[in-house]
Design a protein around this motif. Structure first.
Motif, PDB file in Angstrom:
ATOM      1  N   PRO A 291       0.809  -1.229   0.000  1.00 35.59           N
ATOM      2  CA  PRO A 291       0.000   0.000   0.000  1.00 35.59           C
ATOM      3  C   PRO A 291       0.842   1.280   0.000  1.00 35.59           C
ATOM      4  CG  PRO A 291       0.078  -0.904   2.199  1.00 35.59           C
ATOM      5  CD  PRO A 291       0.832  -1.868   1.303  1.00 35.59           C
ATOM      6  N   VAL A 292       1.584   1.456  -1.056  1.00 37.47           N
ATOM      7  CA  VAL A 292       2.548   2.548  -1.159  1.00 37.47           C
ATOM      8  C   VAL A 292       1.853   3.904  -1.300  1.00 37.47           C
ATOM      9  CG1 VAL A 292       2.822   2.325  -3.665  1.00 37.47           C
ATOM     10  CG2 VAL A 292       4.679   3.254  -2.308  1.00 37.47           C
ATOM     11  N   MET A 293       2.414   4.902  -0.609  1.00 35.40           N
ATOM     12  CA  MET A 293       1.941   6.285  -0.714  1.00 35.40           C
ATOM     13  C   MET A 293       3.021   7.087  -1.438  1.00 35.40           C
ATOM     14  SD  MET A 293       0.779   9.087   2.219  1.00 35.40           S
ATOM     15  CE  MET A 293       1.947   8.466   3.389  1.00 35.40           C
ATOM     16  N   LEU A 294       2.643   7.659  -2.569  1.00 31.92           N
ATOM     17  CA  LEU A 294       3.567   8.464  -3.360  1.00 31.92           C
ATOM     18  C   LEU A 294       3.180   9.934  -3.263  1.00 31.92           C
ATOM     19  CD1 LEU A 294       3.841   6.259  -6.583  1.00 31.92           C
ATOM     20  CD2 LEU A 294       5.325   6.243  -4.574  1.00 31.92           C
ATOM     21  N   TRP A 295       4.039  10.782  -3.789  1.00 34.20           N
ATOM     22  CA  TRP A 295       3.783  12.207  -3.864  1.00 34.20           C
ATOM     23  C   TRP A 295       3.514  12.563  -5.320  1.00 34.20           C
ATOM     24  CZ3 TRP A 295       2.004  16.330  -1.969  1.00 34.20           C
ATOM     25  CH2 TRP A 295       2.312  17.575  -2.486  1.00 34.20           C
ATOM     26  N   ASN A 296       2.317  13.081  -5.620  1.00 38.77           N
ATOM     27  CA  ASN A 296       1.926  13.513  -6.970  1.00 38.77           C
ATOM     28  C   ASN A 296       2.186  12.445  -8.031  1.00 38.77           C
ATOM     29  OD1 ASN A 296       0.663  15.994  -6.751  1.00 38.77           O
ATOM     30  ND2 ASN A 296       2.580  17.100  -6.662  1.00 38.77           N
ATOM     31  N   HIS A 297       1.945  11.200  -7.692  1.00 35.95           N
ATOM     32  CA  HIS A 297       2.125  10.050  -8.591  1.00 35.95           C
ATOM     33  C   HIS A 297       3.574   9.853  -9.036  1.00 35.95           C
ATOM     34  CE1 HIS A 297      -2.146   9.345  -8.605  1.00 35.95           C
ATOM     35  NE2 HIS A 297      -2.382  10.576  -9.033  1.00 35.95           N
ATOM     36  N   SER A 298       4.494  10.635  -8.537  1.00 37.88           N
ATOM     37  CA  SER A 298       5.946  10.437  -8.714  1.00 37.88           C
ATOM     38  C   SER A 298       6.380  10.117 -10.141  1.00 37.88           C
ATOM     39  CB  SER A 298       6.430   9.328  -7.790  1.00 37.88           C
ATOM     40  OG  SER A 298       6.240   9.675  -6.459  1.00 37.88           O
ATOM     41  N   GLU A 299       5.972  10.942 -11.090  1.00 36.16           N
ATOM     42  CA  GLU A 299       6.416  10.729 -12.462  1.00 36.16           C
ATOM     43  C   GLU A 299       7.930  10.882 -12.544  1.00 36.16           C
ATOM     44  OE1 GLU A 299       3.889  12.982 -11.885  1.00 36.16           O
ATOM     45  OE2 GLU A 299       2.169  12.171 -12.935  1.00 36.16           O
ATOM     46  N   PRO A 300       8.646   9.911 -13.113  1.00 34.50           N
ATOM     47  CA  PRO A 300      10.117   9.952 -13.113  1.00 34.50           C
ATOM     48  C   PRO A 300      10.713  11.021 -14.020  1.00 34.50           C
ATOM     49  CG  PRO A 300       9.329   8.051 -14.325  1.00 34.50           C
ATOM     50  CD  PRO A 300       8.124   8.704 -13.707  1.00 34.50           C
ATOM     51  N   TRP A 301       9.929  11.643 -14.876  1.00 36.18           N
ATOM     52  CA  TRP A 301      10.474  12.645 -15.794  1.00 36.18           C
ATOM     53  C   TRP A 301      10.417  14.064 -15.229  1.00 36.18           C
ATOM     54  CZ3 TRP A 301       6.204   9.637 -16.818  1.00 36.18           C
ATOM     55  CH2 TRP A 301       4.975  10.269 -16.698  1.00 36.18           C
ATOM     56  N   ARG A 302       9.912  14.223 -14.007  1.00 37.42           N
ATOM     57  CA  ARG A 302       9.891  15.550 -13.406  1.00 37.42           C
ATOM     58  C   ARG A 302      10.146  15.430 -11.911  1.00 37.42           C
ATOM     59  NH1 ARG A 302       5.045  16.748 -10.775  1.00 37.42           N
ATOM     60  NH2 ARG A 302       3.388  15.317 -11.244  1.00 37.42           N
ATOM     61  N   GLY A 303      10.539  16.514 -11.320  1.00 40.30           N
ATOM     62  CA  GLY A 303      10.797  16.519  -9.889  1.00 40.30           C
ATOM     63  C   GLY A 303      12.200  16.061  -9.551  1.00 40.30           C
ATOM     64  N   THR A 304      12.477  16.025  -8.265  1.00 37.44           N
ATOM     65  CA  THR A 304      13.797  15.621  -7.801  1.00 37.44           C
ATOM     66  C   THR A 304      13.810  14.120  -7.518  1.00 37.44           C
ATOM     67  OG1 THR A 304      13.228  16.014  -5.496  1.00 37.44           O
ATOM     68  CG2 THR A 304      14.153  17.878  -6.715  1.00 37.44           C
ATOM     69  N   GLU A 305      14.993  13.596  -7.350  1.00 34.81           N
ATOM     70  CA  GLU A 305      15.137  12.161  -7.094  1.00 34.81           C
ATOM     71  C   GLU A 305      14.368  11.740  -5.849  1.00 34.81           C
ATOM     72  OE1 GLU A 305      18.687   9.170  -5.855  1.00 34.81           O
ATOM     73  OE2 GLU A 305      19.105  10.557  -7.493  1.00 34.81           O
ATOM     74  N   GLU A 306      14.409  12.565  -4.800  1.00 39.57           N
ATOM     75  CA  GLU A 306      13.726  12.199  -3.559  1.00 39.57           C
ATOM     76  C   GLU A 306      12.210  12.143  -3.724  1.00 39.57           C
ATOM     77  OE1 GLU A 306      13.930  16.695  -1.658  1.00 39.57           O
ATOM     78  OE2 GLU A 306      14.878  15.052  -0.615  1.00 39.57           O
ATOM     79  N   GLU A 307      11.672  12.877  -4.691  1.00 36.97           N
ATOM     80  CA  GLU A 307      10.229  12.858  -4.922  1.00 36.97           C
ATOM     81  C   GLU A 307       9.761  11.580  -5.598  1.00 36.97           C
ATOM     82  OE1 GLU A 307       8.487  16.622  -6.426  1.00 36.97           O
ATOM     83  OE2 GLU A 307      10.521  17.380  -6.182  1.00 36.97           O
ATOM     84  N   HIS A 308      10.661  10.761  -6.092  1.00 36.03           N
ATOM     85  CA  HIS A 308      10.294   9.521  -6.778  1.00 36.03           C
ATOM     86  C   HIS A 308      10.130   8.367  -5.799  1.00 36.03           C
ATOM     87  CE1 HIS A 308      11.133  11.303 -10.708  1.00 36.03           C
ATOM     88  NE2 HIS A 308      12.061  11.954 -10.049  1.00 36.03           N
ATOM     89  N   LEU A 309      10.638   8.519  -4.584  1.00 38.25           N
ATOM     90  CA  LEU A 309      10.548   7.458  -3.590  1.00 38.25           C
ATOM     91  C   LEU A 309       9.211   7.546  -2.867  1.00 38.25           C
ATOM     92  CD1 LEU A 309      14.141   7.805  -2.100  1.00 38.25           C
ATOM     93  CD2 LEU A 309      13.320   6.087  -3.732  1.00 38.25           C
ATOM     94  N   PRO A 310       8.722   6.433  -2.341  1.00 34.75           N
ATOM     95  CA  PRO A 310       7.493   6.492  -1.539  1.00 34.75           C
ATOM     96  C   PRO A 310       7.692   7.406  -0.333  1.00 34.75           C
ATOM     97  CG  PRO A 310       8.063   4.228  -2.070  1.00 34.75           C
ATOM     98  CD  PRO A 310       9.229   5.074  -2.490  1.00 34.75           C
ATOM     99  N   ILE A 311       6.627   8.091   0.054  1.00 35.45           N
ATOM    100  CA  ILE A 311       6.696   8.957   1.227  1.00 35.45           C
ATOM    101  C   ILE A 311       6.065   8.277   2.436  1.00 35.45           C
ATOM    102  CG2 ILE A 311       6.853  11.102  -0.079  1.00 35.45           C
ATOM    103  CD1 ILE A 311       3.848  11.540   0.494  1.00 35.45           C
ATOM    104  N   GLY A 312       5.545   7.070   2.235  1.00 34.85           N
ATOM    105  CA  GLY A 312       4.944   6.325   3.333  1.00 34.85           C
ATOM    106  C   GLY A 312       4.086   5.191   2.808  1.00 34.85           C
TER     107      GLY A 312
END
Length: 181
Positions: free
Chosen positions: A72-93
Motif C-alpha cells: 500500500p505505497v503512498m507516493l507524492w503527486n504520482h511520482s512521475e520519473p520525468w519531473r521533480g527531484t530524485e527524492e520525490e520519486h521514492l514512496p513517502i509512506g
C-alpha cells in the motif's frame, strides 16, 4: 503552547537544565510530535463515485484492491520519473486502515516515513492542512457506455473494473472530493 509566554524569540524557557527561546522550544515539541506520529492520523478520502475532472467515474465495487493491499505505497503527486527531484520519486509512506464505506467512498490513513526528510516535509504540510488531497492510479480492465451507468456531466465511459496501483497525496486532485475527512 505554554501559558504566560508570548510567541517571541526573546522569551526564554528552561527545560531539563537547558535554556532556550520559546520559539525554538515550540519547534522541538512540534518535531517530536511529527516523529512520533501523534498529530497525524486523520483519514483521507481517496476515492468517491463522483465524476472526476477527466470526465468519467469509477465504480467502487469494480476496484480490485488486493494487489495494492500487499504493497500500500503512498507516493507524492504520482511520482512521475520525468519531473521533480530524485527524492520525490521514492514512496513517502504507506496507507493503513483501508476502508470501503457504504456510500462508495474509500478512506485510508497515511503513515509517513518520517526518517525521510522530504516525506517529513509533506507530513508536516498534511498535518497542518496545507495538503489535503489525494489521487488514485488505476489500471482499467472494464468500462461501460451503457446509459444506465452515465452520470450528469460525464463525457467518457464509466470505469466498471480496474486494479488499484497506487494512491498519492497531491496538490490538486482529479476527484474534487478526494480530500481529508
Amino acid at each position: 503552547y505554554l501559558p504566560g509566554f508570548q510567541q517571541r524569540s526573546r522569551d526564554r524557557i528552561q527545560i531539563m537544565g537547558v535554556t532556550c527561546n520559546y520559539l525554538f522550544f515550540r519547534e522541538i515539541c512540534a518535531y517530536h510530535c511529527y516523529r512520533n506520529q501523534k498529530a497525524m492520523p486523520k483519514q483521507i478520502c481517496v476515492h468517491t463515485e463522483d465524476v472526476n475532472t477527466h470526465g468519467y467515474w469509477i465504480r467502487t465495487a469494480g476496484i480490485d484492491m488486493a494487489p495494492f493491499k500487499k504493497n500500500p505505497v503512498m507516493l507524492w503527486n504520482h511520482s512521475e520519473p520525468w519531473r521533480g527531484t530524485e527524492e520525490e520519486h521514492l514512496p513517502i509512506g504507506v496507507w493503513k486502515d483501508i476502508q470501503v464505506l457504504d456510500d462508495g467512498r474509500v478512506v485510508m490513513t497515511p503513515e509517513f516515513d518520517l526518517d525521510d526528510e522530504f516525506a517529513a516535509k509533506i507530513a508536516k504540510k498534511y498535518d497542518k492542512g496545507h495538503i489535503r488531497a489525494s489521487s488514485i492510479s488505476v489500471r482499467i480492465t472494464k468500462w461501460s457506455d451503457d446509459p444506465s451507468d452515465l452520470k450528469p456531466g460525464q463525457k467518457r465511459p464509466t470505469v466498471t473494473g480496474c486494479e488499484l496501483r497506487e494512491v498519492s497525496l497531491v496538490i490538486i486532485p482529479g476527484n474534487r472530493n478526494a480530500v481529508t475527512q
